[in-house]
Design a protein around this motif. Structure first.
Motif, short mmCIF file in Angstrom:
data_model
loop_
_atom_site.label_atom_id
_atom_site.label_comp_id
_atom_site.label_asym_id
_atom_site.label_seq_id
_atom_site.Cartn_x
_atom_site.Cartn_y
_atom_site.Cartn_z
N ALA A 189 -3.13 -1.47 -4.17
CA ALA A 189 -4.50 -1.05 -3.85
C ALA A 189 -4.55 0.09 -2.84
CB ALA A 189 -5.30 -2.24 -3.34
N GLU A 190 -3.75 0.00 -1.77
CA GLU A 190 -3.81 1.04 -0.74
C GLU A 190 -3.24 2.36 -1.25
OE1 GLU A 190 -1.74 -1.23 2.26
OE2 GLU A 190 -3.61 -1.61 3.33
N TYR A 191 -2.12 2.28 -1.96
CA TYR A 191 -1.53 3.49 -2.55
C TYR A 191 -2.50 4.12 -3.55
CZ TYR A 191 1.71 6.39 -5.28
OH TYR A 191 2.31 7.42 -5.93
N ARG A 192 -3.08 3.30 -4.42
CA ARG A 192 -4.02 3.81 -5.42
C ARG A 192 -5.25 4.41 -4.75
NH1 ARG A 192 -4.52 1.62 -10.48
NH2 ARG A 192 -6.27 3.08 -10.70
N THR A 193 -5.68 3.82 -3.64
CA THR A 193 -6.81 4.39 -2.90
C THR A 193 -6.49 5.82 -2.49
OG1 THR A 193 -7.64 2.27 -2.06
CG2 THR A 193 -8.16 4.24 -0.77
N GLY A 194 -5.30 6.01 -1.90
CA GLY A 194 -4.90 7.36 -1.49
C GLY A 194 -4.84 8.31 -2.66
N TYR A 195 -4.26 7.85 -3.76
CA TYR A 195 -4.07 8.71 -4.93
C TYR A 195 -5.42 9.09 -5.57
CZ TYR A 195 -1.82 10.57 -9.12
OH TYR A 195 -1.38 11.40 -10.13
N GLU A 196 -6.21 8.08 -5.87
CA GLU A 196 -7.46 8.33 -6.60
C GLU A 196 -8.49 9.08 -5.75
OE1 GLU A 196 -7.70 7.89 -9.71
OE2 GLU A 196 -5.88 6.72 -10.01
N MET A 197 -8.58 8.74 -4.46
CA MET A 197 -9.56 9.42 -3.61
C MET A 197 -9.15 10.86 -3.30
SD MET A 197 -12.13 7.39 -3.18
CE MET A 197 -11.81 6.95 -4.91
N THR A 198 -7.85 11.15 -3.30
CA THR A 198 -7.41 12.53 -3.14
C THR A 198 -7.79 13.35 -4.36
OG1 THR A 198 -5.59 11.88 -1.70
CG2 THR A 198 -5.41 14.03 -2.76
N PHE A 244 -5.28 15.90 5.16
CA PHE A 244 -5.69 14.58 4.70
C PHE A 244 -5.08 13.52 5.62
CE2 PHE A 244 -6.34 17.04 0.89
CZ PHE A 244 -7.36 16.39 0.20
N VAL A 245 -5.88 12.56 6.03
CA VAL A 245 -5.39 11.45 6.85
C VAL A 245 -5.69 10.15 6.12
CG1 VAL A 245 -5.57 10.23 9.05
CG2 VAL A 245 -5.79 12.73 8.98
N GLY A 246 -4.65 9.36 5.88
CA GLY A 246 -4.84 8.06 5.25
C GLY A 246 -5.08 6.99 6.30
N GLN A 247 -5.79 5.94 5.93
CA GLN A 247 -6.06 4.84 6.85
C GLN A 247 -4.77 4.22 7.36
OE1 GLN A 247 -7.66 2.08 3.73
NE2 GLN A 247 -6.27 0.63 4.69
N ASN A 248 -3.71 4.30 6.55
CA ASN A 248 -2.39 3.83 6.95
C ASN A 248 -1.35 4.60 6.13
OD1 ASN A 248 -2.36 2.59 4.37
ND2 ASN A 248 -3.04 0.64 5.20
N MET A 279 0.66 3.60 3.72
CA MET A 279 0.64 3.33 2.29
C MET A 279 -0.40 4.22 1.59
SD MET A 279 2.98 1.18 1.48
CE MET A 279 2.46 0.72 -0.16
N THR A 280 -1.55 4.37 2.22
CA THR A 280 -2.58 5.26 1.66
C THR A 280 -2.11 6.71 1.69
OG1 THR A 280 -4.28 3.74 2.48
CG2 THR A 280 -5.01 5.94 1.86
N ALA A 281 -1.41 7.08 2.75
CA ALA A 281 -0.90 8.46 2.87
C ALA A 281 0.13 8.76 1.78
CB ALA A 281 -0.30 8.68 4.25
N TYR A 282 0.94 7.77 1.41
CA TYR A 282 1.90 7.99 0.32
C TYR A 282 1.16 8.34 -0.97
CZ TYR A 282 5.08 5.32 3.41
OH TYR A 282 5.81 4.86 4.48
N GLY A 283 0.05 7.65 -1.21
CA GLY A 283 -0.75 7.96 -2.40
C GLY A 283 -1.35 9.35 -2.33
N ILE A 284 -1.77 9.77 -1.13
CA ILE A 284 -2.30 11.12 -0.94
C ILE A 284 -1.22 12.15 -1.29
CG2 ILE A 284 -3.13 12.78 0.78
CD1 ILE A 284 -4.37 10.38 2.28
N MET A 285 -0.03 11.93 -0.77
CA MET A 285 1.07 12.87 -1.01
C MET A 285 1.40 12.96 -2.49
SD MET A 285 3.51 11.86 2.25
CE MET A 285 4.52 13.35 2.33
N ALA A 286 1.40 11.83 -3.18
CA ALA A 286 1.72 11.83 -4.61
C ALA A 286 0.66 12.59 -5.41
CB ALA A 286 1.82 10.39 -5.11
#
Length: 303
Positions: A184-193, A206-210, A212-219
């Motif tokens: 969920a947290e990774y997908r949040t970063g990915y989809e919201m980016t 971009f700043v992720g809440q944590n 795991m979210t930041a990893y999704g942003i990077m991807a």
């Protein structure tokens, strides 16, 4: 709600550990720390995953009414604070992390506005004035998410900038549920980016809440052909174990998960070896530490 089974077992050497999920390596790091420290005192650890569900919290906390537990350690701001307060009169309870204002038991905490402020100051020093904050849903009881955003905004206000320059992207509760707890947290970063990019975001960082979210942003940025940090800087919070890997090298904020876990167990032990009459509530607070890595750099010249 399904009725929890009645336990006749004596659990006086067992610490009940409430975690929201185990897919985030921050929580697994804390749990390992707790288990190692607990073993030194002859305690066993029983981890229970609540998925931030109040019914699950009630079910697990009610174990304390039917069992002689050594203590309870809570790893997130729970919803059922009133029940935890009541149980703490008979069983040692310790909160790790963000502390709700109305708890009446011991805590090992961090004010998440401080990591947010540190991160905001770091990004501003690199010339980033427009920032996108990506988070799981920020409900009222999700204190750490809300305070990290508040810290970012405070950094802009210190420089006389409009805090509304921070763009906030969060999935709806329905969207978040569809992601599934495993990612969920990774997908949040990915989809919201992806959403931010499709909305032609003005942000340069971009700043992720944590983390795991930041990893999704990077991807998501990588999949869209962007370079980190040349095109966009990315940062997170927690300093999870993968963040220091050279392939990731994520700028983040350390808040001493291992030490907090050890201190929580020490508090449980102390409570069980002292008179509980007229006890004082112990509050321990750690100061955050910004860790600069390669995922953040100077803002693009045309920003």
């Amino acid at each position: 709600m399904k009725k929890a089974p009645v336990l006749d077992t004596n659990l006086e050497n067992t610490i009940l550990l409430l975690a929201p999920l185990l897919t985030n390596s921050y929580y697994t790091s804390v749990i390992h720390s707790i288990a190692q420290q607990a073993s030194k005192y002859g305690y066993d650890v029983f981890p229970a995953v609540t998925f931030r569900d109040s019914g699950k919290e009630t079910e697990y906390l009610s174990l304390a009414k039917r069992s002689r537990l050594a203590g309870i350690i809570i790893l997130y701001p729970i919803i059922e604070v009133g029940l935890a307060n009541k149980i703490s009169k008979d069983v040692p309870v310790v909160q790790i992390g963000e502390k709700p204002d109305n708890i009446r038991f011991d805590s090992v905490e961090l004010d998440s506005s401080k990591p947010g402020l540190l991160m905001g100051q770091h990004l501003l020093s690199l010339g980033h004035k427009k920032i996108a904050f990506i988070s799981s849903p920020m409900k009222k009881h999700e204190i750490s998410r809300r305070r990290r955003l508040a810290g970012l905004k405070a950094a802009l206000e210190e420089e006389g900038l409009n805090p509304d320059l921070i763009e906030v992207y969060t999935p709806t509760s329905a969207e978040f549920k569809k992601y599934g707890y495993q990612s969920a947290e990774y997908r949040t970063g990915y989809e919201m980016t992806k959403k931010a990019l499709s909305c032609e975001t003005k942000a340069t960082a971009f700043v992720g809440q944590n983390d795991m979210t930041a990893y999704g942003i990077m991807a998501a940025l990588s999949d869209q052909g962007y370079r980190i940090p040349a095109d966009y800087s990315v940062a997170g919070f927690d300093d999870s174990r993968f963040s220091s890997m050279p392939q990731i090298s994520l700028t983040t904020v350390e808040h001493y998960a291992v030490l907090k876990g050890q201190d929580a167990v020490n508090l449980i032990y102390d409570r069980n070896h002292q008179s509980r009459s007229g006890q004082r509530i112990t509050r321990m607070e750690y100061e955050p530490n910004l860790i600069r890595r390669r995922s953040t750099g100077k803002a693009p010249m045309d920003s």
